[in-house]
Motif scaffolding. Structure first.
Motif, PDB file in Angstrom:
ATOM      1  N   TYR A 112      -3.964  -2.929  -5.124  1.00  0.00           N
ATOM      2  CA  TYR A 112      -2.640  -3.130  -4.520  1.00  0.00           C
ATOM      3  C   TYR A 112      -2.151  -4.498  -4.980  1.00  0.00           C
ATOM      4  N   ALA A 113      -1.208  -4.539  -5.927  1.00  0.00           N
ATOM      5  CA  ALA A 113      -0.651  -5.807  -6.403  1.00  0.00           C
ATOM      6  C   ALA A 113       0.600  -6.121  -5.588  1.00  0.00           C
ATOM      7  N   GLN A 114       0.484  -7.016  -4.654  1.00  0.00           N
ATOM      8  CA  GLN A 114       1.618  -7.419  -3.804  1.00  0.00           C
ATOM      9  C   GLN A 114       2.241  -6.236  -3.073  1.00  0.00           C
ATOM     10  N   SER A 115       1.434  -5.270  -2.658  1.00  0.00           N
ATOM     11  CA  SER A 115       2.015  -4.106  -1.979  1.00  0.00           C
ATOM     12  C   SER A 115       1.245  -3.694  -0.726  1.00  0.00           C
ATOM     13  N   TRP A 116       0.052  -4.250  -0.496  1.00  0.00           N
ATOM     14  CA  TRP A 116      -0.726  -3.827   0.673  1.00  0.00           C
ATOM     15  C   TRP A 116       0.034  -4.071   1.974  1.00  0.00           C
ATOM     16  N   HIS A 117       0.770  -5.183   2.060  1.00  0.00           N
ATOM     17  CA  HIS A 117       1.444  -5.552   3.315  1.00  0.00           C
ATOM     18  C   HIS A 117       2.521  -4.556   3.717  1.00  0.00           C
ATOM     19  N   TRP A 118       2.923  -3.667   2.789  1.00  0.00           N
ATOM     20  CA  TRP A 118       3.907  -2.643   3.165  1.00  0.00           C
ATOM     21  C   TRP A 118       3.252  -1.434   3.824  1.00  0.00           C
ATOM     22  N   THR A 119       1.938  -1.371   3.825  1.00  0.00           N
ATOM     23  CA  THR A 119       1.257  -0.206   4.408  1.00  0.00           C
ATOM     24  C   THR A 119       0.942  -0.440   5.882  1.00  0.00           C
ATOM     25  N   ASP A 120       0.570   0.659   6.551  1.00  0.00           N
ATOM     26  CA  ASP A 120       0.073   0.591   7.928  1.00  0.00           C
ATOM     27  C   ASP A 120      -1.454   0.675   7.832  1.00  0.00           C
ATOM     28  N   PRO A 121      -2.175  -0.431   8.059  1.00  0.00           N
ATOM     29  CA  PRO A 121      -3.624  -0.432   7.828  1.00  0.00           C
ATOM     30  C   PRO A 121      -4.375   0.633   8.641  1.00  0.00           C
ATOM     31  N   ALA A 122      -3.818   1.051   9.772  1.00  0.00           N
ATOM     32  CA  ALA A 122      -4.482   2.097  10.558  1.00  0.00           C
ATOM     33  C   ALA A 122      -4.568   3.399   9.754  1.00  0.00           C
ATOM     34  N   ARG A 123      -3.640   3.557   8.803  1.00  0.00           N
ATOM     35  CA  ARG A 123      -3.662   4.755   7.952  1.00  0.00           C
ATOM     36  C   ARG A 123      -4.142   4.447   6.536  1.00  0.00           C
ATOM     37  N   SER A 124      -3.789   3.279   6.019  1.00  0.00           N
ATOM     38  CA  SER A 124      -4.131   2.998   4.609  1.00  0.00           C
ATOM     39  C   SER A 124      -5.614   2.686   4.415  1.00  0.00           C
ATOM     40  N   VAL A 125      -6.275   2.067   5.406  1.00  0.00           N
ATOM     41  CA  VAL A 125      -7.717   1.801   5.243  1.00  0.00           C
ATOM     42  C   VAL A 125      -8.507   3.120   5.205  1.00  0.00           C
ATOM     43  N   PRO A 126      -8.275   4.063   6.146  1.00  0.00           N
ATOM     44  CA  PRO A 126      -8.999   5.341   6.025  1.00  0.00           C
ATOM     45  C   PRO A 126      -8.709   6.068   4.711  1.00  0.00           C
ATOM     46  N   GLU A 127      -7.478   5.934   4.204  1.00  0.00           N
ATOM     47  CA  GLU A 127      -7.158   6.580   2.934  1.00  0.00           C
ATOM     48  C   GLU A 127      -7.947   5.953   1.774  1.00  0.00           C
ATOM     49  N   LEU A 138     -12.033  -1.912  -3.433  1.00  0.00           N
ATOM     50  CA  LEU A 138     -10.606  -2.098  -3.127  1.00  0.00           C
ATOM     51  C   LEU A 138     -10.239  -3.527  -3.505  1.00  0.00           C
ATOM     52  N   ALA A 139      -9.171  -3.705  -4.296  1.00  0.00           N
ATOM     53  CA  ALA A 139      -8.722  -5.058  -4.688  1.00  0.00           C
ATOM     54  C   ALA A 139      -7.266  -5.249  -4.266  1.00  0.00           C
ATOM     55  N   LEU A 140      -7.030  -6.309  -3.500  1.00  0.00           N
ATOM     56  CA  LEU A 140      -5.670  -6.640  -3.034  1.00  0.00           C
ATOM     57  C   LEU A 140      -5.324  -8.018  -3.575  1.00  0.00           C
ATOM     58  N   TRP A 141      -4.090  -8.183  -4.056  1.00  0.00           N
ATOM     59  CA  TRP A 141      -3.695  -9.539  -4.442  1.00  0.00           C
ATOM     60  C   TRP A 141      -2.222  -9.796  -4.213  1.00  0.00           C
ATOM     61  N   TRP A 142      -1.953 -11.115  -4.060  1.00  0.00           N
ATOM     62  CA  TRP A 142      -0.587 -11.611  -3.890  1.00  0.00           C
ATOM     63  C   TRP A 142      -0.400 -12.826  -4.778  1.00  0.00           C
ATOM     64  N   ASN A 143       0.761 -12.901  -5.405  1.00  0.00           N
ATOM     65  CA  ASN A 143       1.111 -14.039  -6.261  1.00  0.00           C
ATOM     66  C   ASN A 143       2.128 -14.893  -5.512  1.00  0.00           C
ATOM     67  N   ASP A 144       1.740 -16.114  -5.141  1.00  0.00           N
ATOM     68  CA  ASP A 144       2.623 -16.991  -4.356  1.00  0.00           C
ATOM     69  C   ASP A 144       2.919 -18.262  -5.128  1.00  0.00           C
TER      70      ASP A 144
END
Ligand SMILES: C[S@@+](CC[C@H](N)C(=O)[O-])C[C@H]1O[C@@H](n2cnc3c(N)ncnc32)[C@H](O)[C@@H]1O
Length: 254
Positions: A112-127, A138-144
């Motif tokens: 998830y490149a700068q997109s995880w925060h748009w998900t609902d973790p209650a659903r996206s983690v089980p997915e 699972l790799a998550l990143w944000w560019n700030d």
């Protein structure tokens, strides 16, 4: 200006400006993908990778270059259309992180490149747990923007005043980044600093692709960018700025 809109409206705001997003948002540095391989414990070459919230493919392209077998997932019409123009040879399916259109146990890595925060973790983690093969990552990143660089900090402060957003109580990258990570997963993290030099107009065009501005009053936003352009031109008479970034990466084996 107070930017107050529901998350789904903000999450879709990129679709109307997908071409500008693709042209002006920065890509990601090679060192980020070295860190992904290191923390995931495998090479990207030959890995089955789902890049979720792929947008126009800025991160996907770098994964693809490294030899990953990519399936991109993107919910937005505009972003998906631009993705297909930019990366016609890469597989793209429509859907989002809350209900991945992917087979159980089919992926070695989900990014998830700068997109995880748009998900609902209650659903996206089980997915994520369903779609990864056992031992997958699972790799998550944000560019700030780099908050050690004075002109960028000053600009972020002006932006907050314009948006009516308070200066955060937890100002450091690391603290803000950790607050975005879902509970219950054991993440290892890295920070990758990098920069690029661009004309002031390209920098303003990059800023304009952020959802805070996309959902704002167009006249107020244009006036704000006119003031920013004048300030930066006075500060950097050669007409270019060095955009300094820190990519915060988190990798887990769910
Ligand atoms: C800031 S863009 C990042 C795009 C791309 N990954 C990149 O690095 O440039 C966020 C993307 O997340 C997508 N998105 C919105 N809601 C989502 C969701 N629930 N699950 C996955 N992606 C979502 C948006 O359509 C958009 O393309």
């Amino acid at each position: 200006m107070i930017a107050c809109m529901t998350k789904p409206v903000r999450a879709r705001s990129f679709d109307a400006i997908a071409a500008a997003y693709d042209a002006h948002r920065p890509t990601y540095p090679p060192a980020l993908f070295d860190a992904v391989e290191d923390l995931a414990g495998r090479s990207l070459a030959g890995a089955r990778v789902a890049d979720v919230g792929a947008g126009t493919g800025l991160g996907t392209a770098r994964l693809y270059e490294r030899g990953a077998r990519i399936t991109a997932v993107e919910p937005g019409d505009g972003m998906a259309g631009q993705f297909r123009r930019s990366l016609p040879d890469v597989s793209l399916v429509r859907g989002d992180g809350n209900g991945l259109p992917l087979r159980t146990g089919s992926m070695d890595l989900i990014t998830y490149a700068q997109s995880w925060h748009w998900t609902d973790p209650a659903r996206s983690v089980p997915e994520v747990r369903r779609v990864l093969r056992p031992g997958g990552a699972l790799a998550l990143w944000w560019n700030d923007s780099d908050r050690t660089v004075e002109w960028l900090v000053d600009q972020e402060d002006r932006t907050r005043v314009f948006l009516g957003v308070e200066i955060p109580a937890v100002p450091s990258h690391r603290a803000r980044f950790r607050a975005q990570l879902p509970d219950g997963l054991d993440f290892r993290t890295r920070q990758v600093a990098w920069s690029r030099r661009v004309p002031i107009d390209a920098h303003i065009a990059n800023m304009a692709t952020h959802s805070d501005f996309l959902i704002g009053d167009p006249v107020e936003v244009r006036d704000y960018f006119d003031r920013e352009r004048a300030l930066l031109t006075a500060l950097f008479p050669d007409g270019e700025v060095e955009e300094a970034y820190v990519v915060s990466l988190a990798v887990a084996h769910p």
